[in-house]
Design a protein around this motif. Structure first.
Motif, short mmCIF file in Angstrom:
data_model
loop_
_atom_site.label_atom_id
_atom_site.label_comp_id
_atom_site.label_asym_id
_atom_site.label_seq_id
_atom_site.Cartn_x
_atom_site.Cartn_y
_atom_site.Cartn_z
N GLN A 1 0.83 -1.19 0.00
CA GLN A 1 0.00 0.00 0.00
C GLN A 1 0.87 1.26 0.00
OE1 GLN A 1 -3.34 -0.17 -0.17
NE2 GLN A 1 -3.19 -2.41 -0.22
N ASP B 1 -5.37 12.42 -7.04
CA ASP B 1 -4.38 11.36 -6.86
C ASP B 1 -4.91 10.05 -7.42
OD1 ASP B 1 -2.52 9.53 -5.99
OD2 ASP B 1 -2.49 10.21 -3.92
N GLU C 1 0.27 4.22 1.13
CA GLU C 1 0.27 4.93 2.41
C GLU C 1 1.32 4.35 3.35
OE1 GLU C 1 -0.76 8.01 4.94
OE2 GLU C 1 -1.26 7.68 2.83
N SER D 1 -11.48 8.70 -6.05
CA SER D 1 -12.86 8.45 -5.63
C SER D 1 -13.81 9.07 -6.64
CB SER D 1 -13.10 9.05 -4.24
OG SER D 1 -14.47 8.98 -3.90
N THR E 1 -3.78 7.14 -6.99
CA THR E 1 -3.66 6.02 -6.05
C THR E 1 -4.82 5.96 -5.07
OG1 THR E 1 -2.33 7.27 -4.45
CG2 THR E 1 -1.15 6.14 -6.21
N SER E 2 -5.60 7.01 -4.98
CA SER E 2 -6.75 7.02 -4.06
C SER E 2 -7.93 7.74 -4.70
CB SER E 2 -6.38 7.68 -2.74
OG SER E 2 -5.93 9.01 -2.96
#
Length: 487
Positions: free
Chosen positions: A63, A141, A65, A146, A143-144
């Protein structure tokens, strides 16, 4: 106090790097790079540049993060011993999670964090795709990503599309809002001599081989109005136009009162679609119910009373407030506890607002279908103990009400028979409640059964060249029995 000086490597070639940044990199003793995968690093190496990178951290974690957290922890530990340089691609304040973590955690660890600047890739990105961000531009981003944060009417720049996996996630998210063949632009190493632009249909986004840590995806704003038909704001605009000065005469004259019957009709059509188990029909009928909500909301906005924003705020707040076991700490065991908590929260809300219900039975709309309202009234009374513990007295009550109804019909007292018949139905609703039978649904099922069997009689008579005037009840009853065997 330790110290970290954060530098940006810029977005392109070495000749684009500010002289001040270059001198600090070349003269520093301890330089750490988030990643060495950047166009300027190889050029700096030729000039004797030495460094350590955290590329190995990427390989250890699944991940992103976790990657950023570990890099931040290592930087703070190194800064405790001496002042260090930490260099990141682009500008430290553009798409750099580790820098934000450093600022947060540096204070706790008594580490000074100085941001010395750098060149963002954004200027080069705007130039590469030839857009003016003042028209409305989002940077998000990859990678995240929404779906709810995306505004497809604006320019969208999706950063950090490192590899095919992230590109696939980005593609699937965008496909919820855009056609599969919507054209997007993949931009790699914007502003450098290695800059590469590739326009592809959305469905091919994760099939491109040039994806790396310098890749961003540009999504142009939607100009085709039909694509926006899935957008809530577009629906809101349509309803406002229908009610506006140049809108539809029928929509313009509607009121909350005049629309009541349509809301009821549409709700029943939803129930039919559910019974049909037809998903496409159900989606259509739910849309018709939503239309009624939007019309009422627009009337409220036209009158300056409320808008659809108030409607959404009200239900969102209520759902969060009445589900503390979901949105706050705590768990509940089973549906019964959830309902009990819901009722208690609802009671407290009414007390706090000063709108305490005058009766236990308050809050059951008079406009409900009679059988459904009878059931709701009985359930409310049962919650405060006004209920039988056993089914036997309920059966006795049913028989008692039937006898009273029969007595009034024998005496030909129509007014009293009318009341007693209501008592019979009410008693049967109570009986059904004991066996967890919804009286409204049960009667609907019987109505449908009767409809289908009677329709069978009509079709059978037509096939035999007969009509109802040519046959007696016994003949019809024989066909009815045939219909029963088929259902």
């Amino acid at each position: 106090m330790g110290k970290v000086v954060v530098l940006g490597l810029g977005a392109g070639d070495l000749n684009q790097m500010p002289l001040g940044i270059y001198n600090k990199l070349m003269n520093a003793k301890d330089v750490f790079l988030r990643t060495k995968e950047h166009p300027v690093v190889a050029e700096l190496e030729k000039q004797g540049f030495t460094y350590e990178s955290f590329d190995n951290v990427y390989e250890k974690n699944d991940q992103f993060e976790n990657v950023y957290e570990e890099i931040t922890t290592q930087i703070i530990k190194k800064a405790e011993k001496s002042e260090i340089i930490y260099a990141v691609p682009g500008h430290p304040f553009v798409a750099e999670r580790t820098v934000q973590l450093l600022l947060e955690q540096g204070k706790k660890a008594h580490i000074e964090v100085e941001i010395a600047g750098g060149q963002s890739f954004l200027d080069n990105m705007f130039q590469a795709v030839q857009i003016d961000p003042i028209e409305g531009c989002q940077m998000v981003d990859g990678t995240s990503l929404s779906r709810v944060e995306l505004q497809v009417r604006q320019h969208i720049i999706i950063c950090q599309v490192y590899d095919a996996f992230i590109a696939s996630e980005v593609k699937l998210t965008l496909m919820d809002l855009l056609p599969d063949d919507y054209e997007v632009t993949i931009v790699t190493a914007a502003g450098s001599s290695e800059q590469l632009l590739k326009r592809v249909p959305l469905y091919e986004l994760d099939r491109v081989t040039t994806l790396n840590n310098l890749t961003a995806v540009y999504v142009p704003p939607v100009t085709d109005e039909t694509i926006l038909y899935r957008d809530f704001d577009k629906l809101r605009e349509v309803i406002a136009e229908l009610r506006g000065p140049n809108g539809c005469p029928w929509d313009q004259k509607q009121t909350h009162q005049s629309l009541k019957k349509y809301l009821l009709e549409e709700a029943y059509e939803v129930l039919d679609a559910i019974d049909e188990e037809n998903d496409d029909h159900l989606a259509e009928e739910l849309g018709d119910v939503l239309l009624q909500v939007m019309l009422h909301a627009q009337i409220g906005e036209d009158e300056g009373m409320f808008s659809v924003d108030d409607v959404i705020h009200s239900i969102t707040e209520k759902m969060i407030r009445r589900h503390p076991h979901v949105f706050e700490a705590g768990n509940l065991d089973g549906e019964d506890e959830v309902i009990k908590q819901w009722d208690e929260i609802k009671r407290q809300e009414k007390e706090e607002s000063g709108n305490k219900e005058s009766s236990t039975l308050s809050g059951v709309p008079k406009s409900m279908p009679a059988l459904y309202r009878a059931s709701k009234l009985q359930k409310k009374a049962a919650k405060v103990g006004f209920d039988w513990d056993d089914v036997a007295p309920i059966w006795m009550k049913v028989q008692e009400e039937i006898a009273e109804f029969m007595n009034e019909t024998k005496n030909n007292n129509i007014d009293k028979a009318h009341k007693e018949f209501g008592d019979v139905l009410f008693a049967f609703v109570n009986l059904g409640r004991f066996y967890n039978i919804d009286p409204e649904l049960a009667l609907q099922s019987t109505n449908e059964k009767f409809y289908n069997r009677f329709k069978y009689i009509e079709e059978t008579l037509e096939q035999r060249g007969l009509n109802f005037n040519e046959v007696d009840l016994a003949y019809l009853d024989e066909i009815w029995e045939e219909a029963k065997k088929q259902s």
